[in-house]
Design a protein around this motif. Structure first.
Motif, PDB file in Angstrom:
ATOM      1  N   GLN A  13       0.832  -1.210   0.000  1.00 34.53           N
ATOM      2  CA  GLN A  13       0.000   0.000   0.000  1.00 34.53           C
ATOM      3  C   GLN A  13       0.866   1.258   0.000  1.00 34.53           C
ATOM      4  O   GLN A  13       1.898   1.319   0.664  1.00 34.53           O
ATOM      5  CB  GLN A  13      -0.919   0.006   1.223  1.00 34.53           C
ATOM      6  CG  GLN A  13      -2.055  -0.989   1.151  1.00 34.53           C
ATOM      7  CD  GLN A  13      -2.975  -0.878   2.352  1.00 34.53           C
ATOM      8  OE1 GLN A  13      -2.522  -0.645   3.470  1.00 34.53           O
ATOM      9  NE2 GLN A  13      -4.283  -1.045   2.130  1.00 34.53           N
ATOM     10  N   ASP A  14       0.402   2.263  -0.742  1.00 30.26           N
ATOM     11  CA  ASP A  14       1.084   3.556  -0.787  1.00 30.26           C
ATOM     12  C   ASP A  14       0.578   4.421   0.364  1.00 30.26           C
ATOM     13  O   ASP A  14      -0.618   4.692   0.480  1.00 30.26           O
ATOM     14  CB  ASP A  14       0.799   4.237  -2.132  1.00 30.26           C
ATOM     15  CG  ASP A  14       1.502   5.589  -2.249  1.00 30.26           C
ATOM     16  OD1 ASP A  14       2.431   5.841  -1.439  1.00 30.26           O
ATOM     17  OD2 ASP A  14       1.129   6.379  -3.127  1.00 30.26           O
ATOM     18  N   LEU A  15       1.490   4.862   1.229  1.00 25.36           N
ATOM     19  CA  LEU A  15       1.111   5.631   2.414  1.00 25.36           C
ATOM     20  C   LEU A  15       1.344   7.131   2.258  1.00 25.36           C
ATOM     21  O   LEU A  15       0.953   7.907   3.131  1.00 25.36           O
ATOM     22  CB  LEU A  15       1.893   5.141   3.638  1.00 25.36           C
ATOM     23  CG  LEU A  15       1.808   3.646   3.956  1.00 25.36           C
ATOM     24  CD1 LEU A  15       2.615   3.344   5.199  1.00 25.36           C
ATOM     25  CD2 LEU A  15       0.363   3.204   4.117  1.00 25.36           C
ATOM     26  N   THR A  16       1.982   7.533   1.170  1.00 23.23           N
ATOM     27  CA  THR A  16       2.415   8.933   1.062  1.00 23.23           C
ATOM     28  C   THR A  16       1.248   9.915   1.001  1.00 23.23           C
ATOM     29  O   THR A  16       1.384  11.056   1.438  1.00 23.23           O
ATOM     30  CB  THR A  16       3.296   9.110  -0.184  1.00 23.23           C
ATOM     31  OG1 THR A  16       2.576   8.654  -1.353  1.00 23.23           O
ATOM     32  CG2 THR A  16       4.582   8.300  -0.044  1.00 23.23           C
ATOM     33  N   SER A  17       0.116   9.507   0.459  1.00 28.25           N
ATOM     34  CA  SER A  17      -1.011  10.434   0.320  1.00 28.25           C
ATOM     35  C   SER A  17      -2.068  10.254   1.403  1.00 28.25           C
ATOM     36  O   SER A  17      -3.159  10.826   1.312  1.00 28.25           O
ATOM     37  CB  SER A  17      -1.664  10.256  -1.064  1.00 28.25           C
ATOM     38  OG  SER A  17      -2.124   8.930  -1.229  1.00 28.25           O
ATOM     39  N   SER A  18      -1.744   9.466   2.420  1.00 26.07           N
ATOM     40  CA  SER A  18      -2.734   9.174   3.456  1.00 26.07           C
ATOM     41  C   SER A  18      -2.835  10.327   4.446  1.00 26.07           C
ATOM     42  O   SER A  18      -1.870  11.047   4.703  1.00 26.07           O
ATOM     43  CB  SER A  18      -2.363   7.882   4.188  1.00 26.07           C
ATOM     44  OG  SER A  18      -2.303   6.798   3.285  1.00 26.07           O
ATOM     45  N   PHE A  19      -4.011  10.468   5.037  1.00 27.48           N
ATOM     46  CA  PHE A  19      -4.284  11.528   6.004  1.00 27.48           C
ATOM     47  C   PHE A  19      -3.799  11.105   7.382  1.00 27.48           C
ATOM     48  O   PHE A  19      -3.813   9.920   7.728  1.00 27.48           O
ATOM     49  CB  PHE A  19      -5.794  11.813   6.012  1.00 27.48           C
ATOM     50  CG  PHE A  19      -6.185  12.983   6.863  1.00 27.48           C
ATOM     51  CD1 PHE A  19      -5.555  14.206   6.727  1.00 27.48           C
ATOM     52  CD2 PHE A  19      -7.188  12.856   7.813  1.00 27.48           C
ATOM     53  CE1 PHE A  19      -5.912  15.281   7.515  1.00 27.48           C
ATOM     54  CE2 PHE A  19      -7.562  13.926   8.604  1.00 27.48           C
ATOM     55  CZ  PHE A  19      -6.917  15.151   8.447  1.00 27.48           C
ATOM     56  N   GLY A  20      -3.339  12.064   8.205  1.00 27.02           N
ATOM     57  CA  GLY A  20      -2.763  11.777   9.515  1.00 27.02           C
ATOM     58  C   GLY A  20      -3.591  10.874  10.397  1.00 27.02           C
ATOM     59  O   GLY A  20      -3.094   9.833  10.861  1.00 27.02           O
ATOM     60  N   PRO A  21      -4.851  11.207  10.703  1.00 28.52           N
ATOM     61  CA  PRO A  21      -5.663  10.337  11.564  1.00 28.52           C
ATOM     62  C   PRO A  21      -5.776   8.912  11.036  1.00 28.52           C
ATOM     63  O   PRO A  21      -5.812   7.950  11.818  1.00 28.52           O
ATOM     64  CB  PRO A  21      -7.017  11.042  11.590  1.00 28.52           C
ATOM     65  CG  PRO A  21      -6.682  12.489  11.366  1.00 28.52           C
ATOM     66  CD  PRO A  21      -5.543  12.480  10.396  1.00 28.52           C
TER      67      PRO A  21
END
Length: 412
Positions: A23-31
């Motif tokens: 999974q790509d985590l770079t565009s994920s939101f903090g919460p």
């Protein structure tokens, strides 16, 4: 077993882990990342508990014999490259979970981390279980109480509770052998750095702190920007330098213990840093720049290597600065000559102002005392220079001079 058609739970787990790692985590939101971290932390606890449970079952069924190993600890070290301390702890954890069902259930639910299980594990050792039975201690009650603390309280509270229980379990027992309470574990990294952790008994720890603190307080040069942790690390290395230089340590592999570095001559004389150009005696990889620094004041042995990698000729080891020359340098300089440092001579290396690999002489005129910290600085861009009047001057990599304020010149 699941909607993806896996036939075993292990297949499902392997597939889920692969999907997670992809999974790509770079565009994920903090919460969302915090939620993911929480789920993974709990899953880690579950996996650690099941691994320990499996290791215990392997131990009970003598499974490591299948692969020619005598114990599960040796199997974990050999087949999965785990450090000895980690492998041994896994075995102890598996035994503890078998003895403490409340702890095992909480660990299987993921609410207790493996570090907490490791703290509680001594409660389930044979000797402590026997003591509990002899004193009529309700072990299931202790199991439930410690599990609740592990699941709801800070880790420090758990350590205190377990320590209190074990102390009360044997209040009049014999004083433990301090050597049985001392351990140090080493882990070598690819860049040659070394990590270590360990444990000392109360008296041993006091001796260690006293030795480190004495050197730390005695080596605080002007303008020192190191943190206390960095100062303590330098003090530990200095303590080792002092012990090695004394010549009183036991013989190691037929020789007095010393630092061994092997480097190709071309890399040694190359002025570039040369990452990964040299190898230490204990298997570390260091740069040519570090090897040049170590080669300033040591023994040098010439070894000619043939095209097939076999040694063809080994010359006699030569001490670069023989004892009589070192005494002369110490008499002249008295202490580290780097600006603002007064580290004593017995803490210092002798530095070649012009490195011997570059044609510099091993002589009184081409030498200066430098402590380990400042010797490193000089080999990383700083420079020392001796004036005709005998005074030393120190320069930064940008060519500016480091000046130490003379207290006698301060206006009233």
């Amino acid at each position: 077993m699941c909607s993806t058609g896996c036939e075993t739970p292990l297949e499902c787990l392997t597939g889920a882990l692969r999907a997670l790692s992809g999974q790509d985590l770079t565009s994920s939101f903090g919460p969302a990342m915090l939620e993911r971290a929480g789920v993974l932390a709990r899953a880690r606890n579950v996996l650690a508990a099941d691994l320990a449970r499996t290791v215990r079952e392997c131990e009970l069924t003598q499974a490591p014999e299948h692969d020619g190993k005598a114990t599960m600890a040796s199997w974990l070290r050999g087949h999965h490259r785990l450090p000895q301390a980690v492998a041994s702890q896994l075995v102890r954890t598996g035994r503890a979970l078998q003895q403490l069902p409340a702890l095992a259930a909480a660990a299987a639910e993921g609410v207790v981390p493996p570090e907490a299980v490791a703290v509680i594990a001594p409660v389930a050792s044979e000797v402590n279980v026997a003591r509990a039975q002899a004193q009529g201690v309700d072990l299931p009650e202790i199991d439930a109480l410690l599990t609740e603390i592990a699941a709801t309280r800070p880790h420090a509270d758990l350590r205190q509770a377990v320590g209190h229980y074990l102390d009360r379990l044997d209040p009049d027992g014999t004083e433990p052998d301090p050597t049985g309470q001392r351990s140090i574990f080493f882990s070598k990294h690819t860049d040659g750095t070394l990590s270590f952790h360990g444990r000392l008994d109360a008296i041993g720890g006091e001796k260690f702190q006293a030795a480190i603190e004495s050197i730390l307080q005695a080596s605080r040069p002007a303008g020192d920007l190191r943190t206390r942790a960095q100062q303590a690390g330098d003090a530990l290395v200095q303590l080792c330098d002092n012990a090695l230089a004394s010549g009183n340590l036991p013989v190691l592999r037929g020789h007095k213990p010393h630092v061994v570095v092997t480097i190709d001559l071309d890399d040694l004389v190359d002025p570039h840093p040369g990452a990964g150009a040299a190898r230490t005696g204990f298997g570390g990889i260091i740069s040519a720049a570090k090897a040049r620094w170590l080669a300033c004041d040591g023994n040098v042995t010439r070894i000619v290597i043939g095209p097939d990698g076999q040694p063809l000729d080994v010359g006699r080891s030569k001490r670069l600065f023989p004892p009589h020359l070192r005494r002369a340098v110490e008499t002249r300089d008295q202490h580290c000559v780097f600006a603002g440092c007064d580290a004593p001579s017995w803490w210092c290396d002798i530095h070649h102002l012009v490195h011997w690999a570059d044609g510099g002489d091993t002589s009184l005129e081409n030498s200066g005392l430098l402590c380990e910290r400042h010797h490193t600085k000089v080999h990383h861009g700083f420079r020392i220079e001796r004036q005709p009047d005998g005074r030393w001057r120190t320069y930064r990599p940008d060519g500016t001079e480091i000046l130490v304020l003379d207290p006698f010149l301060i206006p009233a």
